[in-house]
Design a protein around this motif. Structure first.
Motif, PDB file in Angstrom:
ATOM      1  N   TYR A 170      -7.815   4.365  -0.061  1.00 10.99           N
ATOM      2  CA  TYR A 170      -6.306   4.549   0.251  1.00 10.99           C
ATOM      3  C   TYR A 170      -5.543   5.216  -0.926  1.00 10.99           C
ATOM      4  O   TYR A 170      -4.209   6.376  -1.432  1.00 10.99           O
ATOM      5  N   MET A 213      -5.033  -4.909  -5.485  1.00  9.21           N
ATOM      6  CA  MET A 213      -5.697  -6.117  -5.405  1.00  9.21           C
ATOM      7  C   MET A 213      -5.627  -7.403  -6.221  1.00  9.21           C
ATOM      8  O   MET A 213      -5.129  -8.754  -5.898  1.00  9.21           O
ATOM      9  N   LEU A 232      -8.374  -1.619   1.731  1.00 11.30           N
ATOM     10  CA  LEU A 232      -8.318  -1.254   0.198  1.00 11.30           C
ATOM     11  C   LEU A 232      -9.601  -1.712  -0.276  1.00 11.30           C
ATOM     12  O   LEU A 232      -9.759  -1.143  -1.894  1.00 11.30           O
ATOM     13  N   TYR A 233     -10.762  -2.479   0.844  1.00 10.10           N
ATOM     14  CA  TYR A 233     -11.610  -2.893  -0.570  1.00 10.10           C
ATOM     15  C   TYR A 233     -12.664  -1.365  -0.710  1.00 10.10           C
ATOM     16  O   TYR A 233     -13.114  -1.086  -2.549  1.00 10.10           O
ATOM     17  N   LEU A 270       0.684  -1.010   0.156  1.00  6.10           N
ATOM     18  CA  LEU A 270       0.033   0.106  -0.325  1.00  6.10           C
ATOM     19  C   LEU A 270       0.775   1.426   0.113  1.00  6.10           C
ATOM     20  O   LEU A 270       0.281   2.096  -0.348  1.00  6.10           O
ATOM     21  N   GLN A 293     -11.295   1.328  -1.650  1.00 11.40           N
ATOM     22  CA  GLN A 293     -10.206   2.048  -2.188  1.00 11.40           C
ATOM     23  C   GLN A 293     -10.689   3.646  -1.100  1.00 11.40           C
ATOM     24  O   GLN A 293      -9.986   4.761  -2.756  1.00 11.40           O
ATOM     25  N   ASN A 347      -5.177   0.883  -6.139  1.00 11.71           N
ATOM     26  CA  ASN A 347      -5.877  -0.108  -6.117  1.00 11.71           C
ATOM     27  C   ASN A 347      -6.255  -0.844  -6.703  1.00 11.71           C
ATOM     28  O   ASN A 347      -5.545  -2.342  -6.510  1.00 11.71           O
TER      29      ASN A 347
END
Length: 289
Positions: A191, A201, A186-187, A67, A189, A197
């Motif tokens: 960041y 993933m 993360l899921y 990340l 979105q 992203n």
């Protein structure tokens, strides 16, 4: 309190206690300390076991490192097609590294994207430390994780530094729910740019990380974007056998799940089976309704 609100609170509590008791029933069969964090990403259900503890992440921390690297790419401070020349000096001895196996003498140019693939998808320790070098150390990575709101996590030592002493692995720690919150971000979105992203993933979905843990007892073909982490075994104690990921359910919804197993006195196979059984229970809980 309205009857509707009371019913909702009862429903949430009933969910939490029912599933929690079943999960605890599994953990009690094993000689290990288990930390678990769960968020149903559409319903908002949350559940945690031993969330007050700090669990060593081991290679799971390559996910937050990924990340941080993608954030640098979004800011233009790194480029995914930027080339790093891997030298003989980069090749640590006696460490997990598909990169070193493929290029035993180094002397190869790899892009940042390729280094991320090695680190996140193949859990390569040498690629991981090169990425820390490109990020200017563990502190900027840790600072970034704090800046995005994940405070119950600490990243302090590279793979090479962890090899200097058994206890150093404990400087890279997380609570179960904070790791699960990172997966949630993360899921959602929260960041990264959409492109960055999607790339991260993809690395986690297509990874060669151990498929006997979260994925181990799930139906064949179930998609899981995940990252594992494992310590060495000293005596009969394994200090970390972990898996964290986003499970794609058949109805189109998703569960973010973190399982940290600490101080396991079980065999390696049994410790992985513990993670698989917990994951299977969570999957069945949401697909049998």
């Amino acid at each position: 309190m309205s009857l509707l609100l009371a019913a909702l609170i009862f429903s949430v509590n009933s969910f939490s206690q029912d599933l929690k008791s079943q999960l605890e029933g599994i953990t009690k069969k094993y000689k290990a300390t288990v930390g678990l964090g769960l968020i149903h990403l559409e319903k908002g259900d949350t559940l945690a076991l031993n969330n007050e503890l700090q669990f060593p992440m081991q290679s799971v921390y390559k996910f937050p490192l990924g990340l941080a690297i993608m954030n640098l790419a979004d800011k233009g401070e790194l480029k995914l097609d930027q080339v790093y020349h891997v030298t003989k000096e980069d090749l640590l001895d006696e460490t997990w590294s598909p990169l070193k196996k493929k290029f035993p003498d180094g002397n190869v140019d790899l892009t940042v994207a390729e280094l991320l693939d090695y680190s996140v998808s193949k859990s390569d320790n040498i690629a991981c430390d090169i990425l820390f070098k490109l990020a200017k150390g563990t502190k900027p990575v840790n600072d970034y994780i704090r800046q995005i709101g994940i405070t119950g996590m600490n990243i302090a030592a590279t793979e090479h530094e962890m090899r200097a002493g058994w206890k150093i692995q404990y400087t890279n720690w997380s609570s179960p729910m904070q790791m699960t919150r990172l997966l949630e971000g993360l899921y959602q979105q929260k960041y990264l740019s959409e492109e960055s992203n999607a790339f991260l993933m993809k690395l986690m979905i297509e990874s060669s990380n151990d498929a006997t843990r979260i994925k181990g007892l799930l139906p064949e073909g179930t998609i899981v974007a995940h990252k594992t982490g494992t310590s060495d075994t000293r005596g009969n104690i394994t200090d970390a056998c972990n898996d964290v990921g986003i499970i794609f359910l058949p109805d189109g919804t998703h569960v973010a799940l973190t399982v940290f197993v600490n101080k396991s006195e079980e065999s390696y196979d049994n410790t992985r089976k513990l993670i698989a059984e917990l994951s299977e229970l969570v999957y069945d809980f949401y697909t049998s309704k």
